[in-house]
Design an enzyme around this catalytic site. Structure first.
Site, PDB file in Angstrom:
ATOM      1  N   ASN A  31     126.440 141.980 -76.556  1.00 14.82           N
ATOM      2  CA  ASN A  31     126.515 140.638 -75.956  1.00 14.82           C
ATOM      3  C   ASN A  31     127.476 140.618 -74.763  1.00 14.82           C
ATOM      4  OD1 ASN A  31     129.021 140.709 -77.123  1.00 14.82           O
ATOM      5  ND2 ASN A  31     128.748 138.899 -78.415  1.00 14.82           N
ATOM      6  N   ASP A  49     123.173 138.577 -78.515  1.00 16.32           N
ATOM      7  CA  ASP A  49     124.295 138.306 -79.418  1.00 16.32           C
ATOM      8  C   ASP A  49     123.767 138.411 -80.849  1.00 16.32           C
ATOM      9  OD1 ASP A  49     126.350 137.003 -80.947  1.00 16.32           O
ATOM     10  OD2 ASP A  49     127.060 136.132 -79.056  1.00 16.32           O
ATOM     11  N   TYR A 139     140.563 141.566 -90.951  1.00 16.85           N
ATOM     12  CA  TYR A 139     139.794 142.619 -90.284  1.00 16.85           C
ATOM     13  C   TYR A 139     139.335 143.666 -91.312  1.00 16.85           C
ATOM     14  CZ  TYR A 139     138.846 146.909 -87.723  1.00 16.85           C
ATOM     15  OH  TYR A 139     138.267 148.072 -87.287  1.00 16.85           O
ATOM     16  N   LYS A 143     135.387 144.470 -92.984  1.00 18.01           N
ATOM     17  CA  LYS A 143     134.711 145.775 -92.968  1.00 18.01           C
ATOM     18  C   LYS A 143     134.382 146.239 -94.392  1.00 18.01           C
ATOM     19  CE  LYS A 143     134.652 146.794 -88.531  1.00 18.01           C
ATOM     20  NZ  LYS A 143     133.489 147.262 -87.783  1.00 18.01           N
TER      21      LYS A 143
END
Ligand code: UDP
Length: 328
Positions: A31, A49, A139, A143
């Site tokens: 994107n 996107d 974060y 994941k």
């Protein structure tokens, strides 16, 4: 044809370069929110996107992809603590759009950019694949969620995946065509090199009171090219009918912030003024990978496991990049 999602970013663009060098057909989806169109050295390019599920679905329907490599995500730990919604949206919800489109169109092979941050505060070092997963920031949590999703998608829909948990990715294309270009930059090596090239006045060293020999944090720095080579082995494994796997990717050697600083001084010949600063929140003292499994199972061997060489490649890139406009 391989679909590289996030192929205009730092790691993705090096992956596209390596795939093209291997004569593979490549299609990039990005994107351009943080990536650069001119970092994509060839193949098809689609500015899409991942939040736009119909566009992702249409692309998946229009080509026959042998595999998907997914590099598109938000990656700044501190930001993830302040704005977790962005991380769960970009890294989890948008990834689900991609995975569901793959399932709908029977694209059955997925290579996932995971991270050492899934482990949280290390309970033992070096960190092997079986180390407990207790991420300490959104974060790492985002994941790890996708790793869990992939296990379930494998079971339910037969989607095969390889998760590669990066330690500290660094360095640049050895031929100097592409490199790291984050804006804002938060990583140690590029920041040190920006000081050397005169783009910044000094570097902050975040903490000298860690329980390490020189008091600064220790990390496992892995050359981008070696990281990408592991992805090639992963794709070949899945294309050959291999099963789902997860690997930790690092060199297995730790360097302290002070050692990296001295290496950059040596390689660049610049004094690099330092400002001693408080610890950065959420930084474990020592993160080093045990990458025995990927070496044994895929025969992966790092070619650039030498900090001087990593810094030399990154320095060549910084010298080129310092004069580049920050356009997208
Ligand atoms: N670091 C530092 N000053 C900086 C940036 C990073 O001292 O301006 C330290 C950071 O605290 C960590 C190491 O350098 O111990 C590597 O940080 P980086 O952000 O490059 O990668 P991370 O280990 O967070 O993935």
């Amino acid at each position: 044809m391989i679909l590289v999602v996030g192929g205009a970013g730092y790691i993705g663009s090096h992956m596209v370069k390596l795939l093209l060098a291997q004569g593979r057909e490549v299609c990039t989806l990005d994107n351009l929110s943080t990536g650069f169109r001119d970092a994509v050295l060839g193949g098809e390019f689609h500015q899409i996107d991942l939040a736009d599920a119909p566009a992702v679905d249409a692309l998946m329907a229009s080509r026959r992809f042998d595999a998907v490599m997914h590099f598109a995500s938000s990656i700044v730990v501190g930001e993830s603590v302040k704005d977790p919604a962005k991380y769960y949206r970009n890294n989890v919800a948008n990834t689900l759009n991609l995975l569901e489109a793959m399932v709908r169109h029977k694209v059955g092979r997925f290579i996932f950019s995971s991270t050492a941050a899934i482990f949280g505060e290390p309970q033992r070092v070096p960190i092997d694949e079986d180390h407990p997963k207790q991420p300490v920031n959104p974060y790492g949590a985002s994941k790890w969620m996708i790793e869990r999703v992939l296990a379930d998608f494998g079971h339910a829909y037969g989607l095969k995946s390889v998760c590669l948990r990066y330690f500290n990715a660094c360095g640049a294309d050895p031929e100097g065509r592409i490199g790291e270009r984050h804006d804002p930059e938060t990583h140690l090596i590029p920041l040190l090199l920006q000081v050397a090239s005169g783009r910044r006045p000094n570097i902050s060293v975040f903490g000298r009171d860690y329980p390490t020999p020189d008091g600064t944090c220790i990390r496992d720095y892995i050359h981008i090219e070696d990281l990408c080579t592991a992805h090639l082995l992963a794709v070949d494994h899945l294309v050959a009918g291999g099963d789902s796997r997860a690997f930790n990717l690092g060199n297995g050697t730790g360097f302290s912030v002070q050692e990296v600083l001295e290496t950059v001084r040596r390689v660049t010949g610049h004094p690099i003024p330092v400002v001693d600063s408080p610890r950065r929140e959420g930084d474990p003292a020592r993160l080093v990978a045990d990458s025995t499994r990927v070496r044994q199972q895929f025969g992966w061997t790092p070619r650039y496991a030498d900090l001087d060489l990593i810094v030399r490649h990154a320095w060549a890139w910084e010298q080129k990049c310092a004069g580049m406009p920050a356009h997208r």
